[in-house]
Design a protein around this motif. Structure first.
Motif, PDB file in Angstrom:
ATOM      1  N   TYR A   1      59.586  44.285 -75.806  1.00  0.00           N
ATOM      2  CA  TYR A   1      59.067  45.631 -76.055  1.00  0.00           C
ATOM      3  C   TYR A   1      60.108  46.456 -76.782  1.00  0.00           C
ATOM      4  O   TYR A   1      61.300  46.193 -76.696  1.00  0.00           O
ATOM      5  CB  TYR A   1      58.701  46.326 -74.743  1.00  0.00           C
TER       6      TYR A   1
ATOM      7  N   ALA B   1      52.629  51.564 -73.979  1.00  0.00           N
ATOM      8  CA  ALA B   1      52.735  52.739 -73.113  1.00  0.00           C
ATOM      9  C   ALA B   1      53.160  53.936 -73.951  1.00  0.00           C
ATOM     10  O   ALA B   1      53.748  53.773 -75.023  1.00  0.00           O
ATOM     11  CB  ALA B   1      53.729  52.489 -71.983  1.00  0.00           C
TER      12      ALA B   1
ATOM     13  N   THR C   1      49.710  53.704 -69.734  1.00  0.00           N
ATOM     14  CA  THR C   1      50.135  52.324 -69.980  1.00  0.00           C
ATOM     15  C   THR C   1      48.884  51.493 -70.188  1.00  0.00           C
ATOM     16  O   THR C   1      47.955  51.551 -69.382  1.00  0.00           O
ATOM     17  CB  THR C   1      50.950  51.757 -68.809  1.00  0.00           C
ATOM     18  N   ASP C   2      48.859  50.740 -71.263  1.00  0.00           N
ATOM     19  CA  ASP C   2      47.726  49.868 -71.550  1.00  0.00           C
ATOM     20  C   ASP C   2      47.565  48.887 -70.386  1.00  0.00           C
ATOM     21  O   ASP C   2      48.558  48.327 -69.913  1.00  0.00           O
ATOM     22  CB  ASP C   2      47.980  49.120 -72.858  1.00  0.00           C
TER      23      ASP C   2
ATOM     24  N   HIS D   1      49.512  45.700 -70.194  1.00  0.00           N
ATOM     25  CA  HIS D   1      50.978  45.791 -70.170  1.00  0.00           C
ATOM     26  C   HIS D   1      51.504  46.441 -68.892  1.00  0.00           C
ATOM     27  O   HIS D   1      52.680  46.792 -68.822  1.00  0.00           O
ATOM     28  CB  HIS D   1      51.469  46.560 -71.399  1.00  0.00           C
ATOM     29  N   ARG D   2      50.658  46.599 -67.899  1.00  0.00           N
ATOM     30  CA  ARG D   2      51.071  47.242 -66.648  1.00  0.00           C
ATOM     31  C   ARG D   2      51.928  46.316 -65.795  1.00  0.00           C
ATOM     32  O   ARG D   2      51.957  45.120 -66.001  1.00  0.00           O
ATOM     33  CB  ARG D   2      49.842  47.699 -65.869  1.00  0.00           C
TER      34      ARG D   2
ATOM     35  N   LEU E   1      57.041  49.851 -67.682  1.00  0.00           N
ATOM     36  CA  LEU E   1      56.938  50.654 -68.901  1.00  0.00           C
ATOM     37  C   LEU E   1      56.630  52.122 -68.597  1.00  0.00           C
ATOM     38  O   LEU E   1      57.167  53.019 -69.253  1.00  0.00           O
ATOM     39  CB  LEU E   1      55.886  50.065 -69.841  1.00  0.00           C
ATOM     40  N   GLY E   2      55.785  52.390 -67.605  1.00  0.00           N
ATOM     41  CA  GLY E   2      55.497  53.773 -67.210  1.00  0.00           C
ATOM     42  C   GLY E   2      56.745  54.462 -66.689  1.00  0.00           C
ATOM     43  O   GLY E   2      57.040  55.615 -67.026  1.00  0.00           O
TER      44      GLY E   2
END
Length: 118
Positions: free
Chosen positions: A20, A44, A60-61, A64-65, A69-70
């Motif tokens: 990422y 995200a 966050t998509d 991709h959770r 990332l959040g």
């Protein structure tokens, strides 16, 4: 929800997951944070608006959770706001987002109920 903005030095930044990349930019008083996959796909995001430093559109998509990332987005936004002199942040959270925000130090000031008029 509300939280004190702490300078980035207060805690170690989350490590960005392998594959990422994180980008930030500011335009017209809005600082945006965007995380993309290695292929360039949205993963995200979030932004903070000044001078009140309100956090908005943290997302966050679903694909991709559970990769931090959040948390990375929230930490980055907090560091940016604190660096601009903000001492307190505010946001409105969905029930799904509330769990993330609480894990990074935010607290509920008052419940909020959504309504749709048709």
């Amino acid at each position: 929800m509300s939280a004190p903005w702490r300078p980035a030095r207060a805690e170690a930044p989350p490590v960005i997951a392998e594959g990422y990349r994180l980008d930030t930019w500011t335009r017209a008083g809005v600082t945006r944070v965007l995380v993309r996959s290695a292929e360039g796909a949205f993963a995200a995001r979030g932004h903070v608006t000044g001078p009140a430093h309100v956090v908005d559109q943290v997302e966050t998509d679903p694909g991709h959770r559970r990769r931090g990332l959040g948390r990375l987005v929230m930490h980055t936004l907090a560091g940016i706001a604190a660096g601009q002199g903000a001492t307190t942040g505010v946001l409105v959270a969905t029930p799904q987002g509330r769990a993330l925000h609480e894990t990074v130090g935010w607290r509920v000031l008052a419940p909020l109920t959504g309504a749709v008029r048709s």
